[in-house]
Design a protein around this motif. Sequence first.
Motif, mmCIF file in Angstrom:
data_model
loop_
_atom_site.group_PDB
_atom_site.id
_atom_site.type_symbol
_atom_site.label_atom_id
_atom_site.label_comp_id
_atom_site.label_asym_id
_atom_site.label_seq_id
_atom_site.Cartn_x
_atom_site.Cartn_y
_atom_site.Cartn_z
ATOM 1 N N THR A 151 44.446 26.772 26.535
ATOM 2 C CA THR A 151 45.227 28.014 26.354
ATOM 3 C C THR A 151 46.735 27.735 26.307
ATOM 4 N N LEU A 152 47.279 27.047 27.417
ATOM 5 C CA LEU A 152 48.599 26.832 27.377
ATOM 6 C C LEU A 152 49.085 25.852 26.145
ATOM 7 N N TYR A 159 35.462 25.315 23.011
ATOM 8 C CA TYR A 159 36.559 26.268 23.089
ATOM 9 C C TYR A 159 37.875 26.028 22.404
ATOM 10 N N PHE A 160 38.084 24.727 22.127
ATOM 11 C CA PHE A 160 39.502 24.307 21.359
ATOM 12 C C PHE A 160 39.145 24.971 19.886
ATOM 13 N N ILE A 161 37.767 24.518 19.231
ATOM 14 C CA ILE A 161 37.703 24.915 18.186
ATOM 15 C C ILE A 161 37.703 26.428 18.102
ATOM 16 N N PHE A 162 37.267 26.946 18.889
ATOM 17 C CA PHE A 162 37.195 28.559 19.038
ATOM 18 C C PHE A 162 38.600 29.341 18.923
ATOM 19 N N SER A 163 39.506 28.515 19.697
ATOM 20 C CA SER A 163 40.823 29.021 19.853
ATOM 21 C C SER A 163 41.601 28.909 18.769
ATOM 22 N N LYS A 209 47.865 35.268 22.731
ATOM 23 C CA LYS A 209 47.482 36.151 23.487
ATOM 24 C C LYS A 209 45.991 36.300 23.950
ATOM 25 N N GLN A 210 45.413 36.130 22.609
ATOM 26 C CA GLN A 210 43.961 36.563 22.410
ATOM 27 C C GLN A 210 43.320 35.524 23.408
ATOM 28 N N SER A 211 43.905 34.154 23.411
ATOM 29 C CA SER A 211 43.051 32.894 24.230
ATOM 30 C C SER A 211 43.359 32.979 25.607
#
Length: 545
Positions: A103-104, A37-41, A47-49
């Motif tokens: 996300t934060l 998820y971190f790589i994807f973010s 906003k998208q994340s």
Amino acid sequence: MNKVVRFTNQPMVYGGIQILKRISLMVLSSLCFITVYFIFSLWLSAKQSMVVSLVIALFMFGIIICGIICLFKPIKYLPKKRSTNLTLIILSGVVSIATIFITLFNYGFEKSAYDHESIDSFTASDKISFYHKMVLDTSSAKQDTEDFSSEQVGAFTFYYDGQDNKKWINSSVKAVEAKKNQFSSIFNLKEKPPVKIILYNNIPTPENAPKPVEGSIGGYYVASEETIYLQVPSGNKREREFQRKVVHEYTHHLFNTLIKKYDLSFADFPMWFHEGLATYVGSINVGVGDNYIRELEYLNFNQMKTPAQINDHLRSPYNPYFQSMWFINHLLNDVGNDLITKIIKEKKNNGFDQSFKNVTGMGLETYSNEFLQRLRNVSSDLIAARKESNSKIALEKALEVNAIVPNLYQSNIQLEKIYMKLGNFNKSKEYAQRLVDQNPEEPSPYHGLSTQVVVEDLERAIQLSKLSVKHANEDEFSFYQGKLENLTSVQQEVEEGGPLLGYLKIFRNDYVQSDILREQLIKELLNKYPNVESGRKEMVSLFES
């Protein structure tokens, strides 16, 4: 025979192993998910994340609810073992928390970058580079100032390396003080906000910060640090340019101070707005010629929203700083000096484009396109003003040009001449002074103003004439030197008690080339020396001729 009862701890050991397996599975699963998820973010905006994390959190919340229900009442097709359900509940909770945290984390770093470097958007490589610098503090634009000397001057704290740089402190303070009335009218701040100013010989420039125009003095403002970084020039010849840079960056600081009162950040406003305002305050009095205007090409303002976009257009035929400056000048003329505070207040509850529309009554794209069209027509409109034989119509056309580009050399000359032709000598003198202020390295404006004040203030006229000689090139020198000698001759006659005879010398030759101005100066002279008879008859005769 007594039986021996044997106790074994095999079931306990087996149970412990199973628990360790489940814990290991949860940890590995969580780490895998967090990493993915971190790589994807990296490819998602903040906003998208947030949207993705909300979807994941809702899905995990569903799993947790099902797991809790299954603990008490098994459901068909779902796990029946309590241990499995507990594992799913814990794993889902960990994944949800990790997703929200990432996300934060993403949002926090982006906001920090926005505030620090005014970056509007990130690519994945930009994020990796920025995170790397933030976490490891490598390739930082900051230089260690521990060995720098410091000096407090009012709200300013200066850091400098060596006595050669210390002399620029007074120059910086004077530059800001000279603009205090303008700062007050635009920002309406009651007190000067504290700011750090670091003076460098070789300034480190952040990778994503707006770059200075090639050949200009470097400098930038870091909003999150409330610090101005300035390059000091190598000699005194560039002091005016240095002072403009000080004012430019200090304007950024005042703007940042004001928007903080409304919980806004630098990223809430496009870069053309930031740089246009700062350039307006610092450089609206830097003269440009018609030839320069003709060669410029202009960008849509949507192409100047980020530092990267501005940095891509710093060379001819573009000048995004001046284009934005002229647009801000136009907006201030249209809306008033409270333009900035109005837009900031609107921005509190709206996007920038909507705030712009609420304040100006027109959408940004429509408004800016109309302005750009007028900007492109400046050269042709100036020619039309010159050709117009009716002075009043010529004045209207010249004023329209000047309203779009107030620092255009030719339009200010045109207005000086038109006002003189119309007999408005005070306005003519005002534009003569503007020409001097905007073109301090040119000899002609000094001579023009000197001519206008030669009767009112002879001493000032001589000082202006000396400046025209100082800035004249080899071909011009003899011309301006001759004009200076004329004035010193007049001064000698005045000191000896023959002022009218002295002025006759310059009024009879070509010192004053405009007949209208000559008549006005003779009127002023006769009124200034009503009791002097020597030369009066000749002066009156010259006036009547």
